[in-house]
Enzyme design. Structure first.
Site, PDB file in Angstrom:
ATOM      1  N   GLU A   1      -9.287 -11.047  -7.659  1.00 41.73           N
ATOM      2  CA  GLU A   1      -8.364  -9.925  -7.477  1.00 41.73           C
ATOM      3  C   GLU A   1      -7.190  -9.978  -8.455  1.00 41.73           C
ATOM      4  OE1 GLU A   1      -9.383  -9.308  -2.713  1.00 41.73           O
ATOM      5  OE2 GLU A   1      -7.360  -9.872  -3.314  1.00 41.73           O
TER       6      GLU A   1
ATOM      7  N   HIS B   1      -2.087  -5.521   1.570  1.00 40.68           N
ATOM      8  CA  HIS B   1      -3.343  -6.271   1.449  1.00 40.68           C
ATOM      9  C   HIS B   1      -3.028  -7.665   0.954  1.00 40.68           C
ATOM     10  CE1 HIS B   1      -7.358  -7.498   0.069  1.00 40.68           C
ATOM     11  NE2 HIS B   1      -6.742  -7.929  -1.007  1.00 40.68           N
TER      12      HIS B   1
ATOM     13  N   ASN C   1      -2.194   0.147   6.740  1.00 38.64           N
ATOM     14  CA  ASN C   1      -1.676  -1.112   7.275  1.00 38.64           C
ATOM     15  C   ASN C   1      -0.713  -1.855   6.344  1.00 38.64           C
ATOM     16  OD1 ASN C   1      -3.569  -2.054   5.480  1.00 38.64           O
ATOM     17  ND2 ASN C   1      -4.504  -3.518   6.879  1.00 38.64           N
TER      18      ASN C   1
ATOM     19  N   TYR D   1     -12.319  -2.824  -3.965  1.00 34.74           N
ATOM     20  CA  TYR D   1     -12.863  -3.012  -2.615  1.00 34.74           C
ATOM     21  C   TYR D   1     -14.400  -3.013  -2.594  1.00 34.74           C
ATOM     22  CZ  TYR D   1      -8.293  -2.577  -0.320  1.00 34.74           C
ATOM     23  OH  TYR D   1      -7.009  -2.794   0.136  1.00 34.74           O
TER      24      TYR D   1
ATOM     25  N   LYS E   1       0.828  -1.213   0.000  1.00 31.34           N
ATOM     26  CA  LYS E   1       0.000   0.000   0.000  1.00 31.34           C
ATOM     27  C   LYS E   1       0.868   1.270   0.000  1.00 31.34           C
ATOM     28  CE  LYS E   1      -3.959  -2.236   2.263  1.00 31.34           C
ATOM     29  NZ  LYS E   1      -5.044  -2.056   3.271  1.00 31.34           N
TER      30      LYS E   1
HETATM   31  P1  CMP Z   1      -7.319  -4.784   3.433  1.00 35.68           P
HETATM   32  O1  CMP Z   1      -6.822  -6.169   3.582  1.00 35.68           O
HETATM   33  O2  CMP Z   1      -6.717  -3.969   2.341  1.00 35.68           O
HETATM   34  O3  CMP Z   1      -8.909  -4.830   3.201  1.00 35.68           O
HETATM   35  C1  CMP Z   1      -9.734  -3.730   3.531  1.00 35.68           C
HETATM   36  C2  CMP Z   1      -9.024  -2.669   4.317  1.00 35.68           C
HETATM   37  O4  CMP Z   1      -9.858  -1.768   5.010  1.00 35.68           O
HETATM   38  C3  CMP Z   1      -8.196  -3.332   5.402  1.00 35.68           C
HETATM   39  O5  CMP Z   1      -7.097  -3.983   4.808  1.00 35.68           O
HETATM   40  C4  CMP Z   1      -7.888  -2.134   6.295  1.00 35.68           C
HETATM   41  O6  CMP Z   1      -6.736  -1.430   5.878  1.00 35.68           O
HETATM   42  C5  CMP Z   1      -9.097  -1.212   6.077  1.00 35.68           C
HETATM   43  N1  CMP Z   1      -9.934  -1.100   7.277  1.00 35.68           N
HETATM   44  C6  CMP Z   1     -10.198   0.035   7.954  1.00 35.68           C
HETATM   45  N2  CMP Z   1     -11.010  -0.194   8.979  1.00 35.68           N
HETATM   46  C7  CMP Z   1     -11.284  -1.523   8.976  1.00 35.68           C
HETATM   47  C8  CMP Z   1     -12.072  -2.380   9.798  1.00 35.68           C
HETATM   48  N3  CMP Z   1     -12.751  -1.924  10.858  1.00 35.68           N
HETATM   49  N4  CMP Z   1     -12.109  -3.698   9.494  1.00 35.68           N
HETATM   50  C9  CMP Z   1     -11.445  -4.195   8.423  1.00 35.68           C
HETATM   51  N5  CMP Z   1     -10.692  -3.420   7.594  1.00 35.68           N
HETATM   52  C10 CMP Z   1     -10.604  -2.111   7.875  1.00 35.68           C
END
Ligand code: CMP
Length: 142
Positions: free
Chosen positions: A127, A116, A113, A50, A10
């Protein structure tokens, strides 16, 4: 079984100059990079990727973050690749991520974070197909 999974480094981790460090962890875990590219996602591309989260409260922030800078999208192949990749990423929220995982080491918050990973072989197929044509994914030959 040999699987493929979709990985995204990311914008936060790309901005920290951590592409190579994260690629090394994939390879050290026995995963092979079979497709990869750097890309600045458009709003429509991030929203489509998403789509399953469209109704979630964090959706707009997620799309804004994922379009804030370039990302590195890759397809990884290996034994049990979906779970193997998720294991080395660590928990979605870096505060819950085990020491030594990518999110524990490179991420600061659940929103930013670092990476992904697909959550199932079904989502992995969608994906990978979202970002790569068949001709852009290179089966491991040796
Ligand atoms: P990712 O695996 O990219 O999939 C969705 C993303 O939404 C997740 O990682 C997080 O970075 C973001 N996100 C933010 N808030 C939440 C939440 N409460 N639960 C899950 N994903 C979240």
């Amino acid at each position: 079984a040999i699987e493929r999974t979709l990985s995204i480094i990311k914008p936060d981790a790309v901005g920290k100059n951590a592409i190579g460090a994260i690629f090394s962890r994939f390879e050290a875990a026995g995963l092979t990079i079979v497709a990869t590219k750097m890309k600045h996602l458009s709003q429509a591309e991030a929203e489509g990727f998403y789509a399953e989260h469209r109704e979630r409260g964090f959706f707009n922030d997620l799309v804004a973050f994922m379009t804030s800078g370039p990302v590195v999208v890759s397809a990884l192949q290996g034994e049990n690749a979906v779970l193997a990749h998720r294991d080395i990423l660590g928990a979605t929220n870096p505060k819950d991520a085990a020491p030594g995982t990518i999110r524990a080491d490179f991420a600061v918050s659940i929103d930013e974070n670092a990476a992904h990973g697909s959550d199932s072989t079904t989502s992995a197929a969608r994906e990978i197909g979202y970002f790569f044509s068949e001709l852009e994914v290179f089966a491991r030959t040796r």
